[in-house]
Design a protein around this motif. Structure first.
Motif, PDB file in Angstrom:
ATOM      1  N   GLY A  77       0.819  -1.202   0.000  1.00 18.89           N
ATOM      2  CA  GLY A  77       0.000   0.000   0.000  1.00 18.89           C
ATOM      3  C   GLY A  77       0.858   1.260   0.000  1.00 18.89           C
ATOM      4  N   ASP A  78       1.910   1.263   0.815  1.00 16.45           N
ATOM      5  CA  ASP A  78       2.813   2.414   0.856  1.00 16.45           C
ATOM      6  C   ASP A  78       3.584   2.551  -0.452  1.00 16.45           C
ATOM      7  OD1 ASP A  78       1.981   2.961   3.417  1.00 16.45           O
ATOM      8  OD2 ASP A  78       3.735   2.093   4.403  1.00 16.45           O
ATOM      9  N   GLN A  79       4.003   1.409  -0.997  1.00 16.89           N
ATOM     10  CA  GLN A  79       4.745   1.448  -2.252  1.00 16.89           C
ATOM     11  C   GLN A  79       3.877   1.991  -3.395  1.00 16.89           C
ATOM     12  OE1 GLN A  79       7.745   1.155  -3.032  1.00 16.89           O
ATOM     13  NE2 GLN A  79       8.022   0.303  -5.087  1.00 16.89           N
ATOM     14  N   SER A  80       2.639   1.503  -3.473  1.00 15.81           N
ATOM     15  CA  SER A  80       1.755   1.938  -4.562  1.00 15.81           C
ATOM     16  C   SER A  80       1.328   3.394  -4.406  1.00 15.81           C
ATOM     17  CB  SER A  80       0.523   1.027  -4.637  1.00 15.81           C
ATOM     18  OG  SER A  80      -0.219   1.067  -3.432  1.00 15.81           O
ATOM     19  N   ALA A  81       1.361   3.879  -3.145  1.00 13.30           N
ATOM     20  CA  ALA A  81       1.019   5.285  -2.894  1.00 13.30           C
ATOM     21  C   ALA A  81       2.256   6.186  -2.931  1.00 13.30           C
ATOM     22  CB  ALA A  81       0.324   5.421  -1.538  1.00 13.30           C
ATOM     23  N   HIS A  82       3.420   5.573  -3.210  1.00  9.46           N
ATOM     24  CA  HIS A  82       4.695   6.307  -3.300  1.00  9.46           C
ATOM     25  C   HIS A  82       5.077   6.954  -1.972  1.00  9.46           C
ATOM     26  CE1 HIS A  82       4.241   5.673  -7.608  1.00  9.46           C
ATOM     27  NE2 HIS A  82       3.068   6.302  -7.566  1.00  9.46           N
ATOM     28  N   LEU A 194     -19.147 -17.719  21.373  1.00 14.27           N
ATOM     29  CA  LEU A 194     -17.748 -18.077  21.542  1.00 14.27           C
ATOM     30  C   LEU A 194     -16.840 -16.953  21.047  1.00 14.27           C
ATOM     31  CD1 LEU A 194     -18.076 -21.720  20.170  1.00 14.27           C
ATOM     32  CD2 LEU A 194     -17.618 -21.108  22.572  1.00 14.27           C
ATOM     33  N   THR A 195     -15.593 -16.998  21.478  1.00 16.84           N
ATOM     34  CA  THR A 195     -14.592 -16.039  21.012  1.00 16.84           C
ATOM     35  C   THR A 195     -14.436 -16.123  19.495  1.00 16.84           C
ATOM     36  OG1 THR A 195     -13.383 -16.227  23.108  1.00 16.84           O
ATOM     37  CG2 THR A 195     -12.172 -15.351  21.205  1.00 16.84           C
ATOM     38  N   ARG A 196     -14.373 -14.992  18.838  1.00 18.87           N
ATOM     39  CA  ARG A 196     -14.235 -14.976  17.383  1.00 18.87           C
ATOM     40  C   ARG A 196     -12.815 -15.338  16.964  1.00 18.87           C
ATOM     41  NH1 ARG A 196     -17.993 -11.403  14.538  1.00 18.87           N
ATOM     42  NH2 ARG A 196     -16.288 -10.721  13.204  1.00 18.87           N
ATOM     43  N   PRO A 197     -12.655 -16.000  15.839  1.00 20.37           N
ATOM     44  CA  PRO A 197     -11.309 -16.249  15.316  1.00 20.37           C
ATOM     45  C   PRO A 197     -10.684 -14.927  14.875  1.00 20.37           C
ATOM     46  CG  PRO A 197     -12.957 -16.891  13.695  1.00 20.37           C
ATOM     47  CD  PRO A 197     -13.706 -16.557  14.963  1.00 20.37           C
ATOM     48  N   ASP A 198      -9.390 -14.771  15.131  1.00 23.12           N
ATOM     49  CA  ASP A 198      -8.705 -13.520  14.795  1.00 23.12           C
ATOM     50  C   ASP A 198      -8.294 -13.494  13.324  1.00 23.12           C
ATOM     51  OD1 ASP A 198      -8.978 -12.508  17.341  1.00 23.12           O
ATOM     52  OD2 ASP A 198      -7.037 -13.280  18.025  1.00 23.12           O
ATOM     53  N   ILE A 199      -9.287 -13.576  12.446  1.00 21.15           N
ATOM     54  CA  ILE A 199      -9.046 -13.456  11.014  1.00 21.15           C
ATOM     55  C   ILE A 199      -9.537 -12.068  10.605  1.00 21.15           C
ATOM     56  CG2 ILE A 199      -9.598 -14.349   8.726  1.00 21.15           C
ATOM     57  CD1 ILE A 199      -9.975 -17.085   9.943  1.00 21.15           C
ATOM     58  N   PRO A 200      -8.630 -11.147  10.306  1.00 19.39           N
ATOM     59  CA  PRO A 200      -9.022  -9.760  10.063  1.00 19.39           C
ATOM     60  C   PRO A 200      -9.619  -9.548   8.688  1.00 19.39           C
ATOM     61  CG  PRO A 200      -6.676 -10.000   9.709  1.00 19.39           C
ATOM     62  CD  PRO A 200      -7.169 -11.341  10.203  1.00 19.39           C
ATOM     63  N   ALA A 201     -10.340  -8.464   8.556  1.00 20.13           N
ATOM     64  CA  ALA A 201     -10.862  -8.044   7.254  1.00 20.13           C
ATOM     65  C   ALA A 201      -9.829  -7.114   6.632  1.00 20.13           C
ATOM     66  CB  ALA A 201     -12.193  -7.323   7.430  1.00 20.13           C
ATOM     67  N   GLU A 202      -9.087  -7.632   5.653  1.00 20.75           N
ATOM     68  CA  GLU A 202      -8.055  -6.830   5.007  1.00 20.75           C
ATOM     69  C   GLU A 202      -8.657  -6.073   3.823  1.00 20.75           C
ATOM     70  OE1 GLU A 202      -5.236  -6.223   6.096  1.00 20.75           O
ATOM     71  OE2 GLU A 202      -4.685  -7.866   7.450  1.00 20.75           O
ATOM     72  N   PRO A 203      -8.153  -4.856   3.552  1.00 19.62           N
ATOM     73  CA  PRO A 203      -8.680  -4.073   2.430  1.00 19.62           C
ATOM     74  C   PRO A 203      -8.272  -4.674   1.081  1.00 19.62           C
ATOM     75  CG  PRO A 203      -6.756  -3.003   3.356  1.00 19.62           C
ATOM     76  CD  PRO A 203      -7.090  -4.157   4.262  1.00 19.62           C
ATOM     77  N   ILE A 204      -9.031  -4.388   0.063  1.00 20.13           N
ATOM     78  CA  ILE A 204      -8.682  -4.804  -1.290  1.00 20.13           C
ATOM     79  C   ILE A 204      -7.674  -3.797  -1.840  1.00 20.13           C
ATOM     80  CG2 ILE A 204      -9.537  -5.221  -3.620  1.00 20.13           C
ATOM     81  CD1 ILE A 204     -10.459  -7.279  -1.581  1.00 20.13           C
ATOM     82  N   SER A 205      -6.531  -4.288  -2.299  1.00 15.93           N
ATOM     83  CA  SER A 205      -5.457  -3.418  -2.749  1.00 15.93           C
ATOM     84  C   SER A 205      -5.775  -2.766  -4.088  1.00 15.93           C
ATOM     85  CB  SER A 205      -4.156  -4.216  -2.878  1.00 15.93           C
ATOM     86  OG  SER A 205      -3.766  -4.728  -1.629  1.00 15.93           O
ATOM     87  N   ALA A 206      -5.296  -1.571  -4.237  1.00 15.18           N
ATOM     88  CA  ALA A 206      -5.430  -0.852  -5.504  1.00 15.18           C
ATOM     89  C   ALA A 206      -4.163  -1.044  -6.326  1.00 15.18           C
ATOM     90  CB  ALA A 206      -5.679   0.623  -5.248  1.00 15.18           C
ATOM     91  N   PRO A 207      -4.252  -1.038  -7.638  1.00 19.73           N
ATOM     92  CA  PRO A 207      -3.042  -1.171  -8.456  1.00 19.73           C
ATOM     93  C   PRO A 207      -2.158   0.045  -8.332  1.00 19.73           C
ATOM     94  CG  PRO A 207      -4.950  -0.658  -9.823  1.00 19.73           C
ATOM     95  CD  PRO A 207      -5.471  -0.941  -8.462  1.00 19.73           C
ATOM     96  N   ALA A 208      -0.889  -0.133  -8.658  1.00 18.90           N
ATOM     97  CA  ALA A 208       0.057   0.979  -8.566  1.00 18.90           C
ATOM     98  C   ALA A 208      -0.285   2.031  -9.618  1.00 18.90           C
ATOM     99  CB  ALA A 208       1.475   0.475  -8.788  1.00 18.90           C
ATOM    100  N   THR A 209       0.022   3.277  -9.265  1.00 17.05           N
ATOM    101  CA  THR A 209      -0.228   4.373 -10.211  1.00 17.05           C
ATOM    102  C   THR A 209       1.084   4.980 -10.662  1.00 17.05           C
ATOM    103  OG1 THR A 209      -0.423   5.906  -8.324  1.00 17.05           O
ATOM    104  CG2 THR A 209      -2.438   4.913  -9.175  1.00 17.05           C
TER     105      THR A 209
END
Length: 209
Positions: A77-82, A194-209
């Motif tokens: 994400g940082d790389q694609s955002a420069h 019950l305790t939830r599994p720690d599987i996070p919701a990751e964002p969908i990556s954008a292509p590099a610009t």
């Protein structure tokens, strides 16, 4: 940084082949099904305690891969955002190799995750399914996302790698949804939350610009 085996014609290591991963997950489901089919008579409180123990172990084993795939996506994400600094660029290859290992069967925590024993409680089958889905999330979805980021760090405009990352992230989201549905079924069986599994919701990556 290692090249993507799929682009060089080399065979992928056995622990990174989806067919092997799926087979291992299915074997895990069969194993826990055998266990949960055994007649076990316990109290509801005992069943809840047992399943909470499974979830505690599951979340402990998930943690290194969860951190790894998050780190990989932040790097991209940082790389694609420069906005990735020169110093961070210099260390990204090493970090991504560590991230890759954290989500493969070469990592002890992933091996432990795939060998979690589910007790023969009324919710055992659903919990077994949840464990199997978690194995797929780490060793297939997350691992493929990290590998795609590795390729993109070499060539940010690699359309094949961009497509692979998007596909991996969608698979992560689908398996996260599946795991929560399996947990919900276990909740209904035991009439609890019950305790939830720690599987996070990751964002969908954008292509590099």
């Amino acid at each position: 940084m290692k090249d993507d085996p799929s682009s060089s014609g080399q065979k992928r290591p056995w622990y990174r082949r989806r067919a092997v991963i799926v087979a291992l997950a299915l074997a895990a489901v069969v194993a826990v099904t055998v266990v949960t089919d055994l007649p076990v008579h316990t109290s509801r409180a005992s069943d809840i305690s047992s399943e909470e123990g499974v979830l505690s172990e599951l979340n402990t084993d998930l943690a290194p891969c969860v951190l790894a795939v998050h780190e990989a996506l932040v790097i991209w994400g940082d790389q694609s955002a420069h906005t990735l600094s020169a110093a961070d660029q210099a260390t990204s290859a090493s970090l991504l190799r560590d991230d890759q290992n954290a989500c493969s069967f070469t990592n002890q925590t992933i091996f432990d995750l795939s060998n979690i024993e589910v007790p023969g409680s009324p919710a055992g089958k659903d919990m077994g399914d949840l464990v199997a889905t978690s194995v797929l999330w780490t060793t297939s979805d997350a691992l493929r996302a990290i590998e795609a980021v590795q390729a993109l760090m070499l060539n940010g405009h690699d359309t094949q790698a961009q497509s692979a990352l998007l596909k991996a992230e969608r698979a992560m989201a689908a398996d996260r949804k599946k795991s929560l549905a399996e947990l919900a079924r276990a909740d209904r069986v035991l009439n609890t939350r019950l305790t939830r599994p720690d599987i996070p919701a990751e964002p969908i990556s954008a292509p590099a610009t």
